[in-house]
Design a protein around this motif. Sequence first.
Motif, PDB file in Angstrom:
ATOM      1  N   VAL B 280       0.911  -1.338   0.139  1.00 22.03           N
ATOM      2  CA  VAL B 280       0.032  -0.062  -0.069  1.00 22.03           C
ATOM      3  C   VAL B 280       0.944   1.234  -0.071  1.00 22.03           C
ATOM      4  O   VAL B 280       1.715   1.478   0.759  1.00 22.03           O
ATOM      5  CB  VAL B 280      -0.919  -0.015   1.302  1.00 22.03           C
ATOM      6  N   SER B 281       0.813   2.129  -1.132  1.00 25.88           N
ATOM      7  CA  SER B 281       1.654   3.274  -1.189  1.00 25.88           C
ATOM      8  C   SER B 281       1.175   4.336  -0.221  1.00 25.88           C
ATOM      9  O   SER B 281       1.800   5.108   0.199  1.00 25.88           O
ATOM     10  CB  SER B 281       1.700   3.562  -2.674  1.00 25.88           C
ATOM     11  N   PHE B 282       0.046   4.478  -0.090  1.00 27.07           N
ATOM     12  CA  PHE B 282      -0.792   5.619   0.969  1.00 27.07           C
ATOM     13  C   PHE B 282      -2.098   4.975   1.424  1.00 27.07           C
ATOM     14  O   PHE B 282      -2.793   4.092   0.779  1.00 27.07           O
ATOM     15  CB  PHE B 282      -0.596   6.908   0.358  1.00 27.07           C
ATOM     16  N   VAL B 283      -2.427   5.609   2.355  1.00 30.82           N
ATOM     17  CA  VAL B 283      -3.730   5.593   3.185  1.00 30.82           C
ATOM     18  C   VAL B 283      -4.480   6.858   3.353  1.00 30.82           C
ATOM     19  O   VAL B 283      -3.787   7.906   3.819  1.00 30.82           O
ATOM     20  CB  VAL B 283      -3.708   5.141   4.443  1.00 30.82           C
ATOM     21  N   ASN B 284      -5.751   7.022   2.633  1.00 28.14           N
ATOM     22  CA  ASN B 284      -6.550   8.276   2.700  1.00 28.14           C
ATOM     23  C   ASN B 284      -7.601   7.890   4.179  1.00 28.14           C
ATOM     24  O   ASN B 284      -8.317   6.997   3.823  1.00 28.14           O
ATOM     25  CB  ASN B 284      -7.202   8.474   1.513  1.00 28.14           C
ATOM     26  N   GLY B 368       3.630   4.057  -5.809  1.00 20.59           N
ATOM     27  CA  GLY B 368       3.115   2.652  -5.930  1.00 20.59           C
ATOM     28  C   GLY B 368       1.835   2.448  -6.496  1.00 20.59           C
ATOM     29  O   GLY B 368       1.494   3.463  -7.365  1.00 20.59           O
ATOM     30  N   ARG B 369       1.559   1.252  -6.534  1.00 17.82           N
ATOM     31  CA  ARG B 369       0.506   0.783  -7.186  1.00 17.82           C
ATOM     32  C   ARG B 369      -0.927   0.507  -6.475  1.00 17.82           C
ATOM     33  O   ARG B 369      -1.983   0.250  -7.061  1.00 17.82           O
ATOM     34  CB  ARG B 369       0.684  -0.480  -7.992  1.00 17.82           C
ATOM     35  N   TYR B 370      -0.862   0.568  -5.276  1.00 14.84           N
ATOM     36  CA  TYR B 370      -2.228   0.274  -4.549  1.00 14.84           C
ATOM     37  C   TYR B 370      -2.290   1.423  -3.510  1.00 14.84           C
ATOM     38  O   TYR B 370      -1.278   1.964  -2.832  1.00 14.84           O
ATOM     39  CB  TYR B 370      -2.094  -0.845  -3.842  1.00 14.84           C
ATOM     40  N   ALA B 384     -13.458  -0.444   4.499  1.00 19.59           N
ATOM     41  CA  ALA B 384     -12.014   0.025   3.765  1.00 19.59           C
ATOM     42  C   ALA B 384     -12.025  -0.502   2.171  1.00 19.59           C
ATOM     43  O   ALA B 384     -12.575  -1.402   2.082  1.00 19.59           O
ATOM     44  CB  ALA B 384     -10.950  -0.712   4.324  1.00 19.59           C
ATOM     45  N   LEU B 385     -11.517   0.469   1.530  1.00 24.05           N
ATOM     46  CA  LEU B 385     -11.275   0.120  -0.133  1.00 24.05           C
ATOM     47  C   LEU B 385      -9.954   0.191  -0.428  1.00 24.05           C
ATOM     48  O   LEU B 385      -9.243   1.012   0.237  1.00 24.05           O
ATOM     49  CB  LEU B 385     -12.009   1.208  -0.945  1.00 24.05           C
ATOM     50  N   VAL B 386      -9.665  -0.825  -1.473  1.00 24.48           N
ATOM     51  CA  VAL B 386      -8.252  -0.736  -1.960  1.00 24.48           C
ATOM     52  C   VAL B 386      -8.397  -0.319  -3.624  1.00 24.48           C
ATOM     53  O   VAL B 386      -9.191  -0.949  -4.047  1.00 24.48           O
ATOM     54  CB  VAL B 386      -7.380  -2.056  -1.794  1.00 24.48           C
TER      55      VAL B 386
END
Lengths: 357, 393
Positions: B280-284, B368-370, B384-386
């Motif tokens: 996971v490249s970042f979390v909103n 990143g990609r996710y 949660a959504l990816v």
Amino acid sequence: MNIYGMGVLFNRGRGIASYEAALRQGWQKPSEVEAPYGPGGTYPVYQVDLEQIPDRTILKKMRRSDKLSKMAVLAAHDAVDDCGIPDIRQKNVGIIVATGHGAHPTTFEFLDGILDFGEAAASPTVFSNSVHNAAASYIASVLDIHGPTLTVTQFLFSFQAALQLAKVWLEEERCDYVLVGSADLYGEVMGYIGNSMLTTADDGKIRPFHFKPSSHVPGEGSVFFLAGNGPSQSVYCSVADVSVGGDQGDGAPADLIILDADGMLPDETAYLASVSGDIPAASYTPLFGSMMTGSAFTCAAGALMLKNQVLYPNPVVDNPHDVRLLKEKTDAPARAIHCIRYNAHAERAVINLRGAP
Amino acid sequence: MKGERVLITGCGAVSAAGMNRSETLDVFARGQRNAGPVTLFETALPYPVFEVREIPRAFFLEGQRTLSLALIAADEALGEARLSKDLSSYRVGVCMGTTVASQLNDIEFYRSYRTHGSAPMTAAHRYVNGNIAEHLARAVKARGPSLTVVNACSSGTDAIGVALSWLRSGLCDIALAGGADEMNRIPLCGFGSLGIVNEGLCAPFDRDRQGLNLGEGAGVLVLETAASARRRGNAADLYLAGYGSESDAYHLTAPHPEGVGLRASINRALAESGIAPQDVSFVNAHGTGTIDNDVVEGKVLRDLFGADVTMLSTKGFTGHTLGAAGGLEAVFTAAGLQEGWIPASIGFSTLDEDIGLAPARKKTTITGRYALSTSLAFGGNNAALVVGRDGKA
């Protein structure tokens, strides 16, 4: 999708036995409530009396909740108890609550607080309970269920949409089981709106086959189903298909068509397109009243009849359109029942129930 | 088509941060906060709010602001997906989250009823004709499933999750999904009564945070099976990789202190996506700026992703938009992956040692990609959504 357990709470009591008794005994006059404003008098309502619930165990756990949440938790609890699946609470159980109007009396109570005491002095407890998903939250916490928990509303198709989603969740293995059901309640303001927009049956008798003019009698209550995709022993029935709107399901023949006609539409003649001379029709709405999520009660009636292999007669048989009605109790084998609801746009939702194999 | 990838072929967003995604990204880049006093109704409450600037005439519906907001966002999303406003030739589902639009909470209607024993039916008619998913479905002539999710503050995220399930199960080929909510006096009083509204501007995850600000808006995604997109000759490099939702089963208004439901939701979303936390490249984050939400959410994110995780809350730009939040933040999450940057988590300045996690202090490059978007709600709902990006298109 199989139905393993059911819980029902309505004006004539709590539990499957109460509901079966109502199906056997037929129509009874509902209670009357006093009209709070206007010319006075009374009008009929199928009201749930929580004071008459003998077992207070569950209710003691939710003293601060409102009536909608209490009704929902009682019905959901009974569905879980009824399913007979060992260690069900250790499984991944999802919850989907369908409601037409949510906890509207609690919303108006919150507005009372604003109007009476000012914007800064309204009750936080009342606000919290007025949120649509409060009932689902209480179900999760009281029953200790941790799966996905969803509250949905689609007015007259709320229950069908919830049931359709439960089926999808099970198919994609999002849950092992889904506790899916409905909760709606009567309130003074919504009663006023109903009286203004619809015709109320003054004698308290919904006549489902009149179609136009239709007449309604407000009802309230909650029904829950414990559904899963596991073995089919000890099930009420299976839900073969749920179609809402455009898609019209698998078209399999039925032994009985149950109509949700309950006077919630001023003109219900669309139902005539779903009856035929070949299949008897029934409607049990006069037993529990008119409500956005009354289809859950209809589905429960269908499930009970498929399990018991008994078809219960129409509680009210006024029949000006000469529909082929089920007038007598029938013990002939029943394999499939279609539960049909129309909305204000003459769109149809169908729940196809099948008897256990 | 069952099991096929679900693409994000369109995004639309309207909030105080902008009337569309492009405007919003400009505001994000500038670190601009468009908050102010309530102008949409009279109130004595002192809280600043994030209101949408103006509803364009083409989308204006008298007394149905939430629907107007939803139509604005849907229009942008459909345009990006290269779909017309007549979707009758496709199998399209509509799933929208809301809070305000699901309730008859018109205080003037009720005041009249209380005072006179009668009230004009205008408000009641608006209410019975105002189901947001049904309204949007009719507006675009959608013929598939239609559902309004009323899961409080996770409604938008859950609505997108429901649409993902529909698409994977084959109930529809295209779905409009997200959330919308208008600024309304009832939730303002309600959140105020709970003592969690900030009289200044919110500061998510900051040590000195004083509560949330309310906002309004709508965020809508066009989700589409890869097969449907191919048939239309459409390409998209963004996709919805996974969704998780679990309940705390704990309390009506407070999150579980250990964040059990949030943790399980994130784990489920990651598992569905077939990825690990380090992917996971970042979390909103939900990041409302309340004491309870941020400490619980922060701890869960630190435990799962480590103290160095790149994360932010966009509520400093939009306020808490309730049922719209999940929709808006899904759009912002997708934009972060697509544009390759996220804004500073506006409002944050001082690390809270109890959380041990600092959101982005400045505009940050994303490679990143996710990315993950989280929502927590009244009632102990967590979702949660990816979002994924394959970088081929």
